[in-house]
Design a protein around this motif. Structure first.
Motif, PDB file in Angstrom:
ATOM      1  N   ARG A  98      49.822  38.714  55.158  1.00  0.00           N
ATOM      2  CA  ARG A  98      51.073  39.207  54.573  1.00  0.00           C
ATOM      3  C   ARG A  98      51.765  38.130  53.751  1.00  0.00           C
ATOM      4  N   ASP A  99      51.542  36.873  54.095  1.00  0.00           N
ATOM      5  CA  ASP A  99      52.255  35.766  53.450  1.00  0.00           C
ATOM      6  C   ASP A  99      51.394  34.942  52.504  1.00  0.00           C
ATOM      7  N   LYS A 100      50.126  35.325  52.324  1.00  0.00           N
ATOM      8  CA  LYS A 100      49.249  34.484  51.507  1.00  0.00           C
ATOM      9  C   LYS A 100      48.294  35.339  50.686  1.00  0.00           C
ATOM     10  N   ALA A 101      48.270  35.071  49.380  1.00  0.00           N
ATOM     11  CA  ALA A 101      47.377  35.775  48.475  1.00  0.00           C
ATOM     12  C   ALA A 101      46.327  34.817  47.938  1.00  0.00           C
ATOM     13  N   MET A 102      45.179  35.371  47.598  1.00  0.00           N
ATOM     14  CA  MET A 102      44.124  34.603  46.933  1.00  0.00           C
ATOM     15  C   MET A 102      43.988  35.090  45.498  1.00  0.00           C
ATOM     16  N   LEU A 103      43.895  34.154  44.568  1.00  0.00           N
ATOM     17  CA  LEU A 103      43.570  34.452  43.179  1.00  0.00           C
ATOM     18  C   LEU A 103      42.294  33.691  42.857  1.00  0.00           C
ATOM     19  N   LEU A 104      41.220  34.434  42.621  1.00  0.00           N
ATOM     20  CA  LEU A 104      39.886  33.852  42.459  1.00  0.00           C
ATOM     21  C   LEU A 104      39.412  34.029  41.027  1.00  0.00           C
ATOM     22  N   LEU A 105      38.999  32.931  40.398  1.00  0.00           N
ATOM     23  CA  LEU A 105      38.499  32.949  39.022  1.00  0.00           C
ATOM     24  C   LEU A 105      37.091  32.376  38.985  1.00  0.00           C
ATOM     25  N   SER A 106      36.251  32.933  38.133  1.00  0.00           N
ATOM     26  CA  SER A 106      34.883  32.441  38.016  1.00  0.00           C
ATOM     27  C   SER A 106      34.668  31.577  36.776  1.00  0.00           C
ATOM     28  N   MET A 107      35.612  31.629  35.828  1.00  0.00           N
ATOM     29  CA  MET A 107      35.453  30.951  34.534  1.00  0.00           C
ATOM     30  C   MET A 107      34.127  31.362  33.883  1.00  0.00           C
ATOM     31  N   ALA A 149      25.964  40.137  45.517  1.00  0.00           N
ATOM     32  CA  ALA A 149      26.399  38.968  44.751  1.00  0.00           C
ATOM     33  C   ALA A 149      27.915  38.921  44.644  1.00  0.00           C
ATOM     34  N   VAL A 150      28.529  40.080  44.471  1.00  0.00           N
ATOM     35  CA  VAL A 150      29.996  40.135  44.388  1.00  0.00           C
ATOM     36  C   VAL A 150      30.603  39.734  45.728  1.00  0.00           C
ATOM     37  N   SER A 151      30.045  40.249  46.832  1.00  0.00           N
ATOM     38  CA  SER A 151      30.595  39.916  48.147  1.00  0.00           C
ATOM     39  C   SER A 151      30.409  38.430  48.459  1.00  0.00           C
ATOM     40  N   LEU A 152      29.313  37.836  48.010  1.00  0.00           N
ATOM     41  CA  LEU A 152      29.076  36.409  48.212  1.00  0.00           C
ATOM     42  C   LEU A 152      30.144  35.590  47.498  1.00  0.00           C
ATOM     43  N   TRP A 153      30.432  35.964  46.260  1.00  0.00           N
ATOM     44  CA  TRP A 153      31.459  35.264  45.474  1.00  0.00           C
ATOM     45  C   TRP A 153      32.839  35.445  46.099  1.00  0.00           C
ATOM     46  N   LEU A 154      33.135  36.664  46.520  1.00  0.00           N
ATOM     47  CA  LEU A 154      34.437  36.950  47.110  1.00  0.00           C
ATOM     48  C   LEU A 154      34.619  36.203  48.423  1.00  0.00           C
ATOM     49  N   ARG A 155      33.586  36.168  49.259  1.00  0.00           N
ATOM     50  CA  ARG A 155      33.688  35.484  50.541  1.00  0.00           C
ATOM     51  C   ARG A 155      33.830  33.970  50.353  1.00  0.00           C
ATOM     52  N   ALA A 156      33.080  33.415  49.410  1.00  0.00           N
ATOM     53  CA  ALA A 156      33.221  31.982  49.129  1.00  0.00           C
ATOM     54  C   ALA A 156      34.645  31.668  48.691  1.00  0.00           C
ATOM     55  N   GLY A 157      35.232  32.558  47.896  1.00  0.00           N
ATOM     56  CA  GLY A 157      36.617  32.361  47.480  1.00  0.00           C
ATOM     57  C   GLY A 157      37.578  32.429  48.643  1.00  0.00           C
ATOM     58  N   GLU A 158      37.367  33.375  49.549  1.00  0.00           N
ATOM     59  CA  GLU A 158      38.236  33.494  50.723  1.00  0.00           C
ATOM     60  C   GLU A 158      38.208  32.223  51.562  1.00  0.00           C
ATOM     61  N   LEU A 159      37.020  31.705  51.800  1.00  0.00           N
ATOM     62  CA  LEU A 159      36.888  30.513  52.642  1.00  0.00           C
ATOM     63  C   LEU A 159      37.583  29.313  52.011  1.00  0.00           C
ATOM     64  N   GLU A 160      37.450  29.180  50.698  1.00  0.00           N
ATOM     65  CA  GLU A 160      38.132  28.076  50.022  1.00  0.00           C
ATOM     66  C   GLU A 160      39.639  28.277  50.057  1.00  0.00           C
ATOM     67  N   ALA A 161      40.084  29.517  49.864  1.00  0.00           N
ATOM     68  CA  ALA A 161      41.520  29.797  49.878  1.00  0.00           C
ATOM     69  C   ALA A 161      42.134  29.511  51.241  1.00  0.00           C
ATOM     70  N   GLU A 162      41.351  29.719  52.289  1.00  0.00           N
ATOM     71  CA  GLU A 162      41.872  29.509  53.643  1.00  0.00           C
ATOM     72  C   GLU A 162      42.323  28.069  53.874  1.00  0.00           C
ATOM     73  N   ILE A 163      41.659  27.110  53.245  1.00  0.00           N
ATOM     74  CA  ILE A 163      42.022  25.710  53.502  1.00  0.00           C
ATOM     75  C   ILE A 163      43.023  25.179  52.492  1.00  0.00           C
ATOM     76  N   ILE A 164      43.531  26.048  51.622  1.00  0.00           N
ATOM     77  CA  ILE A 164      44.577  25.648  50.678  1.00  0.00           C
ATOM     78  C   ILE A 164      45.929  25.971  51.300  1.00  0.00           C
ATOM     79  N   SER A 165      46.759  24.961  51.453  1.00  0.00           N
ATOM     80  CA  SER A 165      48.083  25.161  52.036  1.00  0.00           C
ATOM     81  C   SER A 165      49.005  25.810  51.005  1.00  0.00           C
ATOM     82  N   THR A 166      49.703  26.857  51.418  1.00  0.00           N
ATOM     83  CA  THR A 166      50.642  27.533  50.528  1.00  0.00           C
ATOM     84  C   THR A 166      51.947  27.812  51.253  1.00  0.00           C
ATOM     85  N   ALA A 167      53.004  27.956  50.462  1.00  0.00           N
ATOM     86  CA  ALA A 167      54.261  28.472  50.997  1.00  0.00           C
ATOM     87  C   ALA A 167      54.101  29.980  51.201  1.00  0.00           C
TER      88      ALA A 167
END
Length: 367
Positions: A241-250, A162-180
């Protein structure tokens, strides 16, 4: 773009090439999502590997990012063949391990499949987690979960899958977020302005502003509801190296918990480098957690206000006046009073704001 620009590993998803070109050509996710049909679900499916590229999608990607439609269709065909070979190479023991330990991303298909559904479910898991077998999944997700538990205790109630499912879903969403690019100095300088965003009541207003502020310093903010069995409230890891993910579940929907968790995860990113942190309810406070907790406390009550905080009368008017002086919502001050044992957890909760998940989903849909 010429097709020879690519020398891809054909086991990588077509979505990897899409993300690479989006970044290279500075094409925001909103632009491609609009052209694909006006919603991000199609783009999310392509990035996850669960949505195949058909002729319509190939034409849109070609017009938006480059390459011929035929190239993208061939990219999908080669990936499908590689994925089929990976499924065929999995023996009965590994198959059982995958189905038992690795949850499906689709709630409708969770549980133990049977018959002709087995191969399909194995295929879905390999695509979603971007792995070619159970060992790769353990290396990519199991080890970071085990490392988190080693830092804390063996008494967790969360399930690894369950933790890996949540973490992977967060990674995929973070990938399509443009960041500096990641900029820790700029992030530290911006903490006070980020803190002031806590004054905004509605999730539909605060989440877009918060995501934008963090994107400017290289942090992709993702809010994703934790699946059953996952007790995590926050996680942080570097995707590159240039992009971090911060994942919250609320998981707890009060404003004090949301903001403290946010600052706690920012503390991990700033203080602890490229380690993965998954913060779950009831974790003991080891060195890493103590440092992240102290960082979060200082984000809410800066050091030069600590003395005044220690002398703060625990009543409505005093808390509101003090929160105004800090530039934070009153609920955050109440949370600190409670966590530090100055008042009981039953007191002054009416000063906190409580988010509804429906409002959060509405805010996320607009991002």
């Amino acid at each position: 773009m010429h097709n020879q620009d690519f020398k891809p590993d054909w086991f990588s998803k077509p979505g990897d090439s899409i993300l690479s070109l989006m970044h290279r050509r500075a094409v925001p996710a909103t632009v491609l999502a609009d052209r694909l049909g006006g919603e991000r679900e199609i783009l999310r499916g392509l990035v996850s590997g669960l949505r195949p590229i058909d002729e319509r999608i190939a034409k849109i990607i070609s017009e938006t990012l480059g390459g011929t439609p035929r190239f993208w269709l061939q990219r999908q065909e080669n990936y499908d063949q590689a994925l089929d070979r990976a499924v065929s190479a999995i023996g009965p023991d590994e198959r059982d391990g995958l189905l038992k330990k690795v949850p499906s991303p689709s709630p409708a298909t969770r549980g133990r499949p049977s018959g002709s559904n087995v191969a399909r479910e194995i295929r879905v898991r390999l695509a979603f987690y971007n792995v070619n077998g159970i060992q790769a999944w353990k290396t990519r997700y199991g080890q970071c979960i085990d490392a988190t538990r080693f830092r804390t205790s063996d008494s967790f109630e969360s399930e690894d899958g369950a933790v890996s499912l949540w973490l992977r879903a967060g990674e995929l969403e973070a990938e399509i977020i443009s960041t500096a690019p990641w900029d820790p100095a700029k992030l530290r300088e911006g903490i006070s302005s980020i803190r002031r965003l806590s004054l905004i009541r509605q999730p539909t207003r605060v989440l877009p502003k918060l995501r934008k502020a963090l994107a400017t310093v290289g942090v992709a903010l993702v809010v994703h509801k934790a699946p059953r069995g996952c007790r995590a409230s926050g996680a942080s890891r570097f995707l590159s190296r240039d992009k971090a993910m911060l994942l919250l579940s609320m998981r707890h929907k009060s404003d004090d918990h949301f903001w403290f968790t946010l600052f706690h995860e920012l503390g991990h990113l700033l203080l602890h480098g490229d380690q993965t942190f998954i913060d779950e309810e009831g974790m003991p406070e080891d060195k890493f957690e103590a440092e992240a907790n102290e960082f979060a406390r200082r984000c809410i009550v800066p050091g030069d206000m600590e003395r005044a905080f220690g002398q703060l009368p625990a009543n409505r008017d005093s808390v509101i006046r003090f929160s105004v002086s800090l530039g934070v919502a009153p609920g955050l001050v109440v949370g600190q009073l409670q966590h530090r044992g100055i008042i009981g957890y039953e007191r002054l909760n009416f000063l906190k704001r409580y988010y509804k998940w429906n409002d959060v989903e509405e805010a996320l849909a607009s991002l």
